[in-house]
Structures are given as C-alpha cells and as structure tokens.
Design a protein around this motif. Structure first.
Motif, PDB file in Angstrom:
ATOM      1  N   ILE A 109       0.824  -1.202   0.000  1.00  0.00           N
ATOM      2  CA  ILE A 109       0.000   0.000   0.000  1.00  0.00           C
ATOM      3  C   ILE A 109       0.865   1.261   0.000  1.00  0.00           C
ATOM      4  O   ILE A 109       0.459   2.274  -0.514  1.00  0.00           O
ATOM      5  N   SER A 110       2.067   1.181   0.529  1.00  0.00           N
ATOM      6  CA  SER A 110       2.904   2.383   0.613  1.00  0.00           C
ATOM      7  C   SER A 110       3.238   2.953  -0.772  1.00  0.00           C
ATOM      8  O   SER A 110       3.387   4.165  -0.916  1.00  0.00           O
ATOM      9  N   SER A 111       3.330   2.101  -1.768  1.00  0.00           N
ATOM     10  CA  SER A 111       3.641   2.590  -3.117  1.00  0.00           C
ATOM     11  C   SER A 111       2.450   3.299  -3.757  1.00  0.00           C
ATOM     12  O   SER A 111       2.619   4.070  -4.709  1.00  0.00           O
ATOM     13  N   VAL A 112       1.269   3.092  -3.236  1.00  0.00           N
ATOM     14  CA  VAL A 112       0.060   3.688  -3.801  1.00  0.00           C
ATOM     15  C   VAL A 112      -0.300   5.014  -3.129  1.00  0.00           C
ATOM     16  O   VAL A 112      -0.992   5.843  -3.713  1.00  0.00           O
ATOM     17  N   LEU A 113       0.169   5.232  -1.928  1.00  0.00           N
ATOM     18  CA  LEU A 113      -0.208   6.432  -1.172  1.00  0.00           C
ATOM     19  C   LEU A 113       0.101   7.737  -1.902  1.00  0.00           C
ATOM     20  O   LEU A 113      -0.767   8.616  -1.954  1.00  0.00           O
ATOM     21  N   PRO A 114       1.276   7.904  -2.488  1.00  0.00           N
ATOM     22  CA  PRO A 114       1.527   9.154  -3.220  1.00  0.00           C
ATOM     23  C   PRO A 114       0.557   9.350  -4.393  1.00  0.00           C
ATOM     24  O   PRO A 114       0.135  10.481  -4.673  1.00  0.00           O
ATOM     25  N   LYS A 115       0.178   8.266  -5.034  1.00  0.00           N
ATOM     26  CA  LYS A 115      -0.775   8.355  -6.152  1.00  0.00           C
ATOM     27  C   LYS A 115      -2.144   8.790  -5.646  1.00  0.00           C
ATOM     28  O   LYS A 115      -2.825   9.586  -6.290  1.00  0.00           O
TER      29      LYS A 115
END
Length: 67
Positions: free
Chosen positions: A1-7
């Motif tokens: 999920i951490s890779s999606v947070l900026p998006k």
C-alpha cells in the motif's frame, strides 16, 4: 500500500469523488489510506479473519474519524 499512497494524494488533489482501496487494508493501513485521500476501504480479509469481528470493524471506524 505504501507505493500507492503518493498516487492517492495526487488524485485527491484533482478529484473530489470517491477513491476506493481494495487489498491490504488493516487497522494500520486504513489510517494511511484515509489520510492519503481514500474514502472507501475494502477490508474483507482483515475483518473476517479477525478473532473479534466487532472489534475489527470498530478499529476501522476509529481510523476513519482521525483523518
């Protein structure tokens, strides 16, 4: 999920509609997803594998209140 947070943060800046997250939602990640702009969380596995369903749902509701 951490890779999606900026998006999600970027999407929330330009989109006022619903942002749903499906997969990997737990008590901890729910808080992160909500803070990033999500307003719909699919937390089926977290809820149904929890030893106490009521407590699991309550923890997710509390995460929602702490935006």
């Amino acid at each position: 999920i951490s890779s999606v947070l900026p998006k999600m943060r970027l999407l929330r800046k330009v989109y006022a509609g619903d942002i749903a997250v499906d997969g990997g939602i737990t008590e901890a990640t729910a808080k992160l997803a909500i803070k990033a702009g999500a307003n719909i969380l699919d937390a089926g596995t977290y809820i149904f594998k929890a030893p106490d369903l009521k407590s699991a749902v309550q923890k997710l509701r509390e995460a929602e209140c702490k935006r």
